[in-house]
Design a protein around this motif. Structure first.
Motif, PDB file in Angstrom:
ATOM      1  N   LEU A   1       0.830  -1.205   0.000  1.00 54.79           N
ATOM      2  CA  LEU A   1       0.000   0.000   0.000  1.00 54.79           C
ATOM      3  C   LEU A   1       0.867   1.258   0.000  1.00 54.79           C
ATOM      4  CD1 LEU A   1      -2.819  -1.104   2.459  1.00 54.79           C
ATOM      5  CD2 LEU A   1      -2.963  -0.892  -0.030  1.00 54.79           C
ATOM      6  N   GLY A   2       1.991   1.215   0.715  1.00 56.28           N
ATOM      7  CA  GLY A   2       2.923   2.337   0.697  1.00 56.28           C
ATOM      8  C   GLY A   2       3.506   2.559  -0.684  1.00 56.28           C
ATOM      9  N   ASP A   3       3.840   1.479  -1.370  1.00 52.77           N
ATOM     10  CA  ASP A   3       4.351   1.571  -2.733  1.00 52.77           C
ATOM     11  C   ASP A   3       3.298   2.165  -3.662  1.00 52.77           C
ATOM     12  OD1 ASP A   3       6.388   1.037  -4.743  1.00 52.77           O
ATOM     13  OD2 ASP A   3       5.007  -0.506  -5.480  1.00 52.77           O
ATOM     14  N   THR A   4       2.049   1.750  -3.483  1.00 51.37           N
ATOM     15  CA  THR A   4       0.951   2.287  -4.288  1.00 51.37           C
ATOM     16  C   THR A   4       0.765   3.774  -4.005  1.00 51.37           C
ATOM     17  OG1 THR A   4      -0.156   0.155  -4.328  1.00 51.37           O
ATOM     18  CG2 THR A   4      -1.530   2.075  -4.765  1.00 51.37           C
ATOM     19  N   LEU A   5       0.853   4.162  -2.753  1.00 51.21           N
ATOM     20  CA  LEU A   5       0.725   5.571  -2.372  1.00 51.21           C
ATOM     21  C   LEU A   5       1.805   6.416  -3.045  1.00 51.21           C
ATOM     22  CD1 LEU A   5      -0.481   7.859  -0.663  1.00 51.21           C
ATOM     23  CD2 LEU A   5       0.890   7.032   1.258  1.00 51.21           C
ATOM     24  N   ARG A   6       2.992   5.880  -3.184  1.00 53.17           N
ATOM     25  CA  ARG A   6       4.102   6.620  -3.797  1.00 53.17           C
ATOM     26  C   ARG A   6       4.070   6.607  -5.318  1.00 53.17           C
ATOM     27  NH1 ARG A   6       6.739   3.622  -0.298  1.00 53.17           N
ATOM     28  NH2 ARG A   6       7.654   2.333  -1.917  1.00 53.17           N
ATOM     29  N   THR A   7       3.649   5.494  -5.929  1.00 48.48           N
ATOM     30  CA  THR A   7       3.936   5.315  -7.355  1.00 48.48           C
ATOM     31  C   THR A   7       2.739   5.128  -8.284  1.00 48.48           C
ATOM     32  OG1 THR A   7       4.183   2.915  -7.128  1.00 48.48           O
ATOM     33  CG2 THR A   7       6.159   4.269  -6.792  1.00 48.48           C
ATOM     34  N   ASP A   8       1.545   4.897  -7.771  1.00 49.36           N
ATOM     35  CA  ASP A   8       0.438   4.638  -8.699  1.00 49.36           C
ATOM     36  C   ASP A   8       0.201   5.864  -9.577  1.00 49.36           C
ATOM     37  OD1 ASP A   8      -1.859   2.363  -8.940  1.00 49.36           O
ATOM     38  OD2 ASP A   8      -2.605   4.325  -9.573  1.00 49.36           O
ATOM     39  N   LYS A   9      -0.127   5.622 -10.843  1.00 53.07           N
ATOM     40  CA  LYS A   9      -0.298   6.727 -11.786  1.00 53.07           C
ATOM     41  C   LYS A   9      -1.616   7.480 -11.583  1.00 53.07           C
ATOM     42  CE  LYS A   9      -1.735   3.306 -15.130  1.00 53.07           C
ATOM     43  NZ  LYS A   9      -1.213   2.430 -16.132  1.00 53.07           N
ATOM     44  N   ALA A  10      -2.575   6.890 -10.885  1.00 59.41           N
ATOM     45  CA  ALA A  10      -3.873   7.532 -10.664  1.00 59.41           C
ATOM     46  C   ALA A  10      -3.930   8.122  -9.252  1.00 59.41           C
ATOM     47  CB  ALA A  10      -5.004   6.523 -10.856  1.00 59.41           C
ATOM     48  N   TRP A  11      -4.189   9.421  -9.159  1.00 56.99           N
ATOM     49  CA  TRP A  11      -4.210  10.055  -7.841  1.00 56.99           C
ATOM     50  C   TRP A  11      -5.311   9.473  -6.953  1.00 56.99           C
ATOM     51  CZ3 TRP A  11      -8.237  12.517  -5.609  1.00 56.99           C
ATOM     52  CH2 TRP A  11      -9.276  12.956  -6.436  1.00 56.99           C
TER      53      TRP A  11
ATOM     54  N   ALA B   1      -3.822   5.981   0.867  1.00 57.49           N
ATOM     55  CA  ALA B   1      -3.584   6.786   2.076  1.00 57.49           C
ATOM     56  C   ALA B   1      -4.676   6.532   3.111  1.00 57.49           C
ATOM     57  CB  ALA B   1      -3.523   8.275   1.723  1.00 57.49           C
ATOM     58  N   ASP B   2      -5.924   6.548   2.680  1.00 61.80           N
ATOM     59  CA  ASP B   2      -7.046   6.277   3.595  1.00 61.80           C
ATOM     60  C   ASP B   2      -6.887   4.907   4.244  1.00 61.80           C
ATOM     61  OD1 ASP B   2      -8.166   8.681   2.757  1.00 61.80           O
ATOM     62  OD2 ASP B   2      -9.595   7.725   1.388  1.00 61.80           O
ATOM     63  N   THR B   3      -6.537   3.923   3.430  1.00 65.87           N
ATOM     64  CA  THR B   3      -6.419   2.547   3.915  1.00 65.87           C
ATOM     65  C   THR B   3      -5.269   2.406   4.899  1.00 65.87           C
ATOM     66  OG1 THR B   3      -7.377   1.761   1.849  1.00 65.87           O
ATOM     67  CG2 THR B   3      -6.205   0.149   3.182  1.00 65.87           C
ATOM     68  N   LEU B   4      -4.135   3.033   4.614  1.00 68.74           N
ATOM     69  CA  LEU B   4      -3.013   2.989   5.555  1.00 68.74           C
ATOM     70  C   LEU B   4      -3.396   3.630   6.884  1.00 68.74           C
ATOM     71  CD1 LEU B   4      -0.022   3.786   3.186  1.00 68.74           C
ATOM     72  CD2 LEU B   4      -0.299   1.715   4.572  1.00 68.74           C
ATOM     73  N   GLY B   5      -4.188   4.674   6.846  1.00 72.92           N
ATOM     74  CA  GLY B   5      -4.655   5.309   8.081  1.00 72.92           C
ATOM     75  C   GLY B   5      -5.513   4.379   8.920  1.00 72.92           C
ATOM     76  N   GLN B   6      -6.271   3.527   8.268  1.00 76.07           N
ATOM     77  CA  GLN B   6      -7.135   2.582   8.983  1.00 76.07           C
ATOM     78  C   GLN B   6      -6.362   1.378   9.518  1.00 76.07           C
ATOM     79  OE1 GLN B   6     -10.026   1.684   5.982  1.00 76.07           O
ATOM     80  NE2 GLN B   6     -10.867   3.747   5.986  1.00 76.07           N
ATOM     81  N   LEU B   7      -5.202   1.095   8.927  1.00 79.01           N
ATOM     82  CA  LEU B   7      -4.443  -0.083   9.337  1.00 79.01           C
ATOM     83  C   LEU B   7      -3.733   0.101  10.673  1.00 79.01           C
ATOM     84  CD1 LEU B   7      -2.875  -1.402   6.027  1.00 79.01           C
ATOM     85  CD2 LEU B   7      -4.713  -2.400   7.368  1.00 79.01           C
ATOM     86  N   ASP B   8      -3.382   1.346  10.996  1.00 76.36           N
ATOM     87  CA  ASP B   8      -2.676   1.615  12.241  1.00 76.36           C
ATOM     88  C   ASP B   8      -1.283   0.980  12.172  1.00 76.36           C
ATOM     89  OD1 ASP B   8      -2.509   2.852  14.671  1.00 76.36           O
ATOM     90  OD2 ASP B   8      -3.509   1.272  15.796  1.00 76.36           O
ATOM     91  N   GLY B   9      -0.464   1.274  13.114  1.00 78.39           N
ATOM     92  CA  GLY B   9       0.872   0.680  13.156  1.00 78.39           C
ATOM     93  C   GLY B   9       1.955   1.677  12.781  1.00 78.39           C
TER      94      GLY B   9
END
Length: 183
Positions: free
Chosen positions: A96-106, A113-121
Motif C-alpha cells: 500500500l505504501g508503494d501504491t501511495l508513492r507510485t500509482d499513476k492515478a491520484w 492513504a485512507d487505507t493505511l490510516g485505517q491499518l494503524d501501526g
C-alpha cells in the motif's frame, strides 16, 4: 424483481498471458483454461463498468497481484480496499505504501492513504509521513493528512500535523495598477 441480462467483461490472467472475454448475457458462463495453466488473477467486470454490489473472495497474493498489474484504476482501487481488511500484515502495508508513492492515478493513491490510516501501526504512519513530504498533488496530500489523524498516540505524527496547522499562508500583494484592472 426482474432479471437483467448484461454482458460483462471478464479478464483471466494466467502465468503466460492475460485474456479478456465478454460473457454472454445469460445467467451462467464457463471459462475453460488450457491444460496445465491456472489463473493468476480473475477480474469480473474489468474496469467496474456495471453498477453492482459484488463480493470477491481472493487470497492475499491475488489481491497483491491485482494491485500491481491491473490496468484499470477501479480494479487497483478495489485491491487497495480489499487489502486494507488484512490487519497486521507488513507485506500489505509495504504494498500500500508503494501504491501511495507510485500509482499513476491520484484516486488510487488517495485510497491507499485512507487505507493505511485505517491499518494503524508504526510502519503505516512512517509511510504516510514520507508520502506527505514527497507527494506533489494537493488532493493526495489532503488525504494523507486526514489519514495521519488516525494516529493519535504517535508523537512524530502529532508534531508533523501541528507544524502543518501552524504554517502561515503567504500573503500575495497585488500592485495598485493591477487592482484597477480587476475592478
Amino acid at each position: 424483481m426482474g432479471l437483467f441480462r448484461v454482458p460483462v467483461e471478464v479478464e483471466i490472467t494466467t502465468a503466460a498471458d492475460p485474456s479478456s472475454t465478454t460473457s454472454p448475457s445469460r445467467g451462467q458462463a464457463d471459462f475453460p483454461f488450457a491444460r496445465g495453466r491456472c489463473s493468476v488473477d480473475v477480474l469480473f467486470d474489468k474496469g467496474g463498468h456495471i453498477l453492482k454490489s459484488a463480493e470477491f473472495h481472493k487470497e492475499k497474493k491475488e489481491w497483491l497481484y491485482q494491485l500491481k498489474h491491473a490496468t484499470d484504476l477501479a480494479d487497483r482501487a478495489d485491491a487497495v480496499v480489499a487489502l486494507g481488511k488484512l490487519k497486521n500484515d507488513e507485506e500489505v502495508v509495504a504494498a500500500l505504501g508503494d501504491t501511495l508513492r507510485t500509482d499513476k492515478a491520484w484516486g488510487v493513491r488517495a485510497t491507499a492513504a485512507d487505507t493505511l490510516g485505517q491499518l494503524d501501526g508504526v510502519s503505516a504512519s512512517k509511510l504516510l509521513l514520507t508520502a506527505l513530504d514527497s507527494s506533489d498533488k494537493p488532493w493526495v496530500r489532503s488525504r494523507v493528512v486526514s489519514a495521519l489523524g488516525d494516529f493519535k498516540d504517535d508523537a512524530a505524527v502529532a508534531a508533523k500535523l501541528e507544524a502543518i496547522a501552524n504554517r502561515t499562508i503567504p500573503i500575495v500583494r497585488v500592485p495598485p495598477r493591477c487592482r484597477r484592472l480587476a475592478a
